[in-house]
Design a protein around this motif. Structure first.
Motif: not given
Length: 410
Positions: A172, A105, A126, A150
């Motif tokens: 995500g 992330p 992300e 994601r």
């Protein structure tokens, strides 16, 4: 009531033989991670043989980055999943052309640039901001970056030990932002979207629940591809397949899961897709054990404590997950002192480490047949998220040995 002793596996027999033969040059107590390479090869080959057509398996390096294990696993899986540029470099160290996935992330500009230069197969994007940065950095390098979006799904998902999706987390894109991501991609000359990354749960033990999650993923990807005119070549379903630490004799039913997944893909999948798994714990947990010699056995306020050489600064998983990690006691005959040997017989015992905190506990109030000073506590299925997540330097205790056993190890 003492638990019945399960038959010893070939791997545990090898580890017990090693413990029986171990003698440190300076007579220090045993403290080591034992990795059975023969067991690792056997398990990974079995996992790979069950994969349905159209599926790939990547190893999630975060579970264990021991160089010997990486080389063994890298010879059998389709590639390596990484979560830092340091892991990308380690993956490339296995072999220069091994396929690498890069997620996480919080990626820096430097990490993104190096990953693009190293031609990782996919960047797992992300956020919308990260997607813009990838386009900007790839343009500055004159390169084209391949990405998977994601997505953090909306709605209820199957329960598991950890939840990365279906709820507010740092992971995500919110599912509601896929349309905005599609707009950005249409204006991006240096980013090629290949599909989606969907890693929503961790340590799932229920094969049927995980199969239902796969079906949900397939339906969602079809919906997004149609709604936003996004090409899909890869659907990364993450890892999430767990290890039943409470009952090692009841593992995740991988063979049955794969058989039913194959049928699901034939009925509802898309032959143009590649379904990618990125498992870590499931591949390596069973090949490793943490062996710690008992330094003291004592009773305090009516409870028996066994203090081992080591603790949560070496093996943080039990404290992190707040569970009693499964173990066996390996008896040792040696007793170097002229006074009696202390122990406990048919008692519930708490296994604690050397740290100056009451939280340094690896298993609490577990019934044992016998435990004595000088015996070795062998924590089973410790090959994943043990050393890698531990606070190694706390109190400056020595590190454990890292010992790899082959099938004919003595």
């Amino acid at each position: 009531m003492m638990p019945a002793a399960a038959p010893l596996s070939a791997s545990e027999r090898r580890m017990r033989r090693f413990i029986a033969s171990y003698q440190a040059e300076d007579n220090r107590p045993l403290c080591a991670y034992l990795y059975d390479l023969a067991e690792l090869r056997r398990h990974v080959k079995r996992v790979m043989a069950c994969l349905p057509p159209g599926c790939e398996m990547f190893y999630a390096m975060k579970a264990n980055a021991n160089p010997r294990l990486l080389r063994e696993i890298g010879a059998h899986v389709h590639g390596i999943e990484t979560a830092s540029i340091g892991e990308v470099r380690k993956a490339r160290g296995i072999r220069e052309d091994i396929p690498v996935l890069f997620g996480g992330p919080g990626k820096t500009d430097g990490e993104l640039a190096e990953a693009i230069r190293l031609q990782v197969r996919h960047l797992h994007v992300e956020s919308l901001h990260e997607l813009r940065r990838v386009e900007h950095i790839a343009a500055s390098l004159g390169r084209r970056a391949s990405v998977l979006l994601r997505v953090n799904l909306r709605g209820a998902l199957p329960a598991a030990t950890l939840q990365m999706g279906g709820r507010p987390t740092q992971f995500g894109l919110d599912e509601q932002l896929i349309g905005q991501a599609a707009e950005l991609l249409r204006g991006s000359a240096h980013v090629q979207v290949e599909g989606f990354h969907l890693h929503s749960v961790s340590n799932q033990l229920d094969a049927q629940a995980h199969l239902q999650l796969m079906e949900h993923y397939i339906a969602k990807v079809k919906e997004w591809s149609h709604a936003f005119n996004l090409p899909v070549r890869t659907v990364n379903v993450g890892g999430g397949i767990g290890v039943n630490y409470r009952d090692l004799d009841s593992p995740f039913e991988w063979e049955a899961f794969c058989e039913q997944l194959g049928k699901l893909l034939q009925e509802k999948g898309d032959p143009a897709w590649k379904l990618v798994f990125e498992c870590g714990r499931f591949l390596v947990a069973g090949c490793g054990a943490y062996a710690a010699e008992v330094l003291d056995v004592k009773e305090n306020h009516g409870e028996v404590f066994a203090i081992v050489r080591g603790g949560t600064h070496h093996f943080r998983l039990p404290a992190s997950w707040q569970h009693n990690h499964p173990f066996v006691i390996v008896a040792r005959r040696e007793w170097p002192y002229p006074f009696p040997r202390t122990g406990a017989v048919r008692r519930a015992v708490t296994i604690a480490g050397q740290l100056c905190t009451p939280k340094d506990v690896l298993a609490r109030q577990v019934p044992v047949e016998e435990i004595r000073i000088g015996d070795v506590v062998l924590f089973r299925h410790a090959g994943a998220y043990g050393w890698e997540i531990s606070h190694h330097e706390f109190l400056s205790h020595p590190h454990p040995e890292m010992i790899c056993l082959e099938e004919d190890s003595e």
